[in-house]
Design a protein around this motif. Structure first.
Motif, PDB file in Angstrom:
ATOM      1  N   TYR A 247       0.830  -1.286  -0.102  1.00 32.88           N
ATOM      2  CA  TYR A 247       0.120  -0.054  -0.055  1.00 32.88           C
ATOM      3  C   TYR A 247       0.851   1.215  -0.011  1.00 32.88           C
ATOM      4  O   TYR A 247       0.335   2.181   0.069  1.00 32.88           O
ATOM      5  CB  TYR A 247      -0.784  -0.088   1.328  1.00 32.88           C
ATOM      6  N   LYS A 248       2.188   1.061   0.074  1.00 29.82           N
ATOM      7  CA  LYS A 248       3.072   2.312   0.324  1.00 29.82           C
ATOM      8  C   LYS A 248       2.867   3.107  -0.946  1.00 29.82           C
ATOM      9  O   LYS A 248       2.757   2.617  -2.192  1.00 29.82           O
ATOM     10  CB  LYS A 248       4.412   1.855   0.406  1.00 29.82           C
ATOM     11  N   GLY A 249       2.765   4.457  -0.761  1.00 27.12           N
ATOM     12  CA  GLY A 249       2.737   5.504  -1.881  1.00 27.12           C
ATOM     13  C   GLY A 249       1.274   5.548  -2.162  1.00 27.12           C
ATOM     14  O   GLY A 249       0.849   6.302  -3.306  1.00 27.12           O
ATOM     15  N   GLN A 250       0.366   4.695  -1.744  1.00 24.56           N
ATOM     16  CA  GLN A 250      -1.214   4.814  -2.327  1.00 24.56           C
ATOM     17  C   GLN A 250      -1.853   5.266  -1.137  1.00 24.56           C
ATOM     18  O   GLN A 250      -2.660   6.133  -1.149  1.00 24.56           O
ATOM     19  CB  GLN A 250      -1.586   3.659  -2.943  1.00 24.56           C
ATOM     20  N   LEU A 251      -1.801   4.503  -0.033  1.00 18.09           N
ATOM     21  CA  LEU A 251      -2.656   4.874   1.245  1.00 18.09           C
ATOM     22  C   LEU A 251      -1.730   5.823   2.268  1.00 18.09           C
ATOM     23  O   LEU A 251      -0.582   5.277   2.395  1.00 18.09           O
ATOM     24  CB  LEU A 251      -2.881   3.414   2.096  1.00 18.09           C
ATOM     25  N   GLU A 252      -2.515   6.637   2.713  1.00 19.91           N
ATOM     26  CA  GLU A 252      -1.638   7.569   3.950  1.00 19.91           C
ATOM     27  C   GLU A 252      -1.113   6.705   5.206  1.00 19.91           C
ATOM     28  O   GLU A 252      -2.157   5.931   5.621  1.00 19.91           O
ATOM     29  CB  GLU A 252      -2.609   8.602   4.166  1.00 19.91           C
ATOM     30  N   MET A 253      -0.049   6.940   5.655  1.00 16.94           N
ATOM     31  CA  MET A 253       0.507   6.049   6.444  1.00 16.94           C
ATOM     32  C   MET A 253       1.159   7.053   7.730  1.00 16.94           C
ATOM     33  O   MET A 253       1.450   8.051   7.577  1.00 16.94           O
ATOM     34  CB  MET A 253       1.423   5.056   6.257  1.00 16.94           C
ATOM     35  N   SER A 254       0.960   6.475   8.791  1.00 17.72           N
ATOM     36  CA  SER A 254       1.748   7.340  10.107  1.00 17.72           C
ATOM     37  C   SER A 254       3.266   7.076   9.756  1.00 17.72           C
ATOM     38  O   SER A 254       3.736   6.363   9.101  1.00 17.72           O
ATOM     39  CB  SER A 254       1.255   6.769  11.314  1.00 17.72           C
ATOM     40  N   ASP A 255       4.011   7.712  10.487  1.00 17.54           N
ATOM     41  CA  ASP A 255       5.673   7.569  10.531  1.00 17.54           C
ATOM     42  C   ASP A 255       5.829   5.944  10.755  1.00 17.54           C
ATOM     43  O   ASP A 255       6.756   5.497  10.395  1.00 17.54           O
ATOM     44  CB  ASP A 255       6.246   8.524  11.551  1.00 17.54           C
ATOM     45  N   GLU A 256       5.127   5.397  11.614  1.00 17.61           N
ATOM     46  CA  GLU A 256       5.330   3.942  11.994  1.00 17.61           C
ATOM     47  C   GLU A 256       4.677   2.929  10.919  1.00 17.61           C
ATOM     48  O   GLU A 256       4.960   1.798  11.109  1.00 17.61           O
ATOM     49  CB  GLU A 256       4.686   3.536  13.348  1.00 17.61           C
ATOM     50  N   GLY A 257       4.070   3.609   9.665  1.00 22.45           N
ATOM     51  CA  GLY A 257       3.657   2.731   8.565  1.00 22.45           C
ATOM     52  C   GLY A 257       2.323   2.020   8.855  1.00 22.45           C
ATOM     53  O   GLY A 257       1.857   1.153   8.397  1.00 22.45           O
ATOM     54  N   TYR A 258       1.541   2.826   9.956  1.00 16.43           N
ATOM     55  CA  TYR A 258       0.162   2.119  10.198  1.00 16.43           C
ATOM     56  C   TYR A 258      -0.843   3.019   8.942  1.00 16.43           C
ATOM     57  O   TYR A 258      -0.524   4.319   9.225  1.00 16.43           O
ATOM     58  CB  TYR A 258      -0.323   2.266  11.379  1.00 16.43           C
TER      59      TYR A 258
END
Ligand code: NAP
Length: 321
Positions: A247-258
């Motif tokens: 989902y990287k680059g598509q869904l927004e994530m926190s700094d920890e990757g959630y």
């Protein structure tokens, strides 16, 4: 290509609950199961804090009950893992699995969960399955009559450590601080357990052994002293990381990757929802994942009914396989 109204990625408590709700709403959900039906809880020896089961039950039993309940309401299960998604080019969204199958979907619920964190030390990867483990329930049996170490001071480390005393003659808990993070109830049980011993302010620098683990190199972080400690098993429970790669680059994530969701469990992309440990760094309970799965399913269902006309007006680029 196979077109779906609702695709649920993952089959942990969040995903299976969402399947029950969307199934009952006659949305005919498809669950892409992922590497393990039921996710992490399916490997948990005993679930004691899920409401409605006062005597507790095994994780596998709880998962089987949820799976059967979802199936009863028309959920279909695909035993594969999603390896690629395209959420950014509008609807229908595209998903590919590791069997080479491609799906399109009007809505997607992401419940990919989390995986055990690694120490990242020499010997950890090389001796995985030969003394190194991240799952007491799965591997405890192989350590009958042996001395083992457990790394970590949270609920997982202490709960699993207690479970492992059923098999091991001695369980040494290696913790980097001088107090546990685990809840008081678990701490009391651990301190009373004669097979458990605690090594405070200590980290593991490396895991050694040729065919299988025979020692760990420990370092006391207060004194700086390093020494070898003989052991046949190393069980690592130092937290989890969300399974977020695709989902990287598509869904927004926190700094920890959630994955970041709002109060309706919506992600930054309209029509994509997330629930369970992929978006929850804090609670990580079966009960909280079940709650989040419920919320996401209800939000998704409402969104679908509000956008029915729009979705039907979209060109159908797919054909049923
Ligand atoms: P956790 O609470 O984050 O604890 C991780 C532990 O590992 C901490 O003690 C931490 O040390 C230690 N640690 C982290 N990185 C380390 C490293 N690189 N080297 C050495 N030690 C390291 O994770 P968890 O135990 O998996 O629990 C996660 C969540 O699930 C928690 O909310 C927990 O309550 C919940 N849970 C609940 C139950 C239950 O209710 N029965 C069972 C399992 C999990 P520090 O303490 O120094 O940070």
């Amino acid at each position: 290509m196979q077109h779906e109204q609702v695709v649920i990625i993952g089959s942990g408590p969040a995903g299976l609950t969402a399947a029950i709700y969307t199934g009952r709403a006659k949305l005919n959900p498809l669950v892409i199961v992922g590497p393990q039906m039921g996710g992490q809880v399916s490997l948990t020896h005993e679930v004691e804090n899920y409401p409605g089961f006062p005597e507790g039950l095994t994780g596998a039993e709880l998962v089987e009950r949820m799976r059967a309940q979802a199936e009863r309401f028309g959920t279909r299960f695909e035993y594969s893992s999603i390896v690629e998604v395209d959420f950014t080019h509008g609807r229908p969204f595209t998903l590919k699995d590791d069997n080479g199958k491609t799906y399109t979907a009007d809505t997607v619920l992401v419940t990919s969960g989390a995986s055990p964190r690694k120490l990242g030390i020499p010997g950890e990867e090389e001796l995985l399955g030969r003394g190194v483990s991240y799952c007491g329930t799965c591997d405890g049996f192989f350590f009958r009559g042996k001395e083992i170490v457990v790394v970590g001071g949270g609920d997982s480390a202490i709960e699993e450590g207690i479970f492992l005393t059923r098999f091991a003659t001695k369980v040494e808990v290696i913790h980097r601080r001088d107090s546990l993070r685990a809840g008081r109830f678990l701490q009391q049980r651990a301190f009373k357990n004669e097979k458990m011993n605690f090594v405070w302010n200590t980290v593991i620098e490396s895991i050694g052994g040729s065919d299988s683990v025979d020692h760990v190199r420990l370092r006391n972080i207060e004194t700086g002293e390093t020494y070898d400690h003989p052991t046949e098993g190393v069980f690592i429970f130092i937290g989890h990381d969300p399974n977020n790669n695709i989902y990287k680059g598509q869904l927004e994530m926190s700094d920890e990757g959630y994955v970041i969701t709002d109060h309706l469990m919506r992600t930054n992309i309209e029509g994509i929802y997330a629930a369970g440990e992929i978006q929850d760094p804090i609670y990580r309970q079966v009960a909280s994942s079940v709650g989040q799965g419920t919320m996401a399913a209800m939000s998704l269902e409402r969104w679908l009914s509000e956008h029915e006309d729009e979705i039907h007006a979209e060109p159908d680029l797919t054909t049923e396989s």
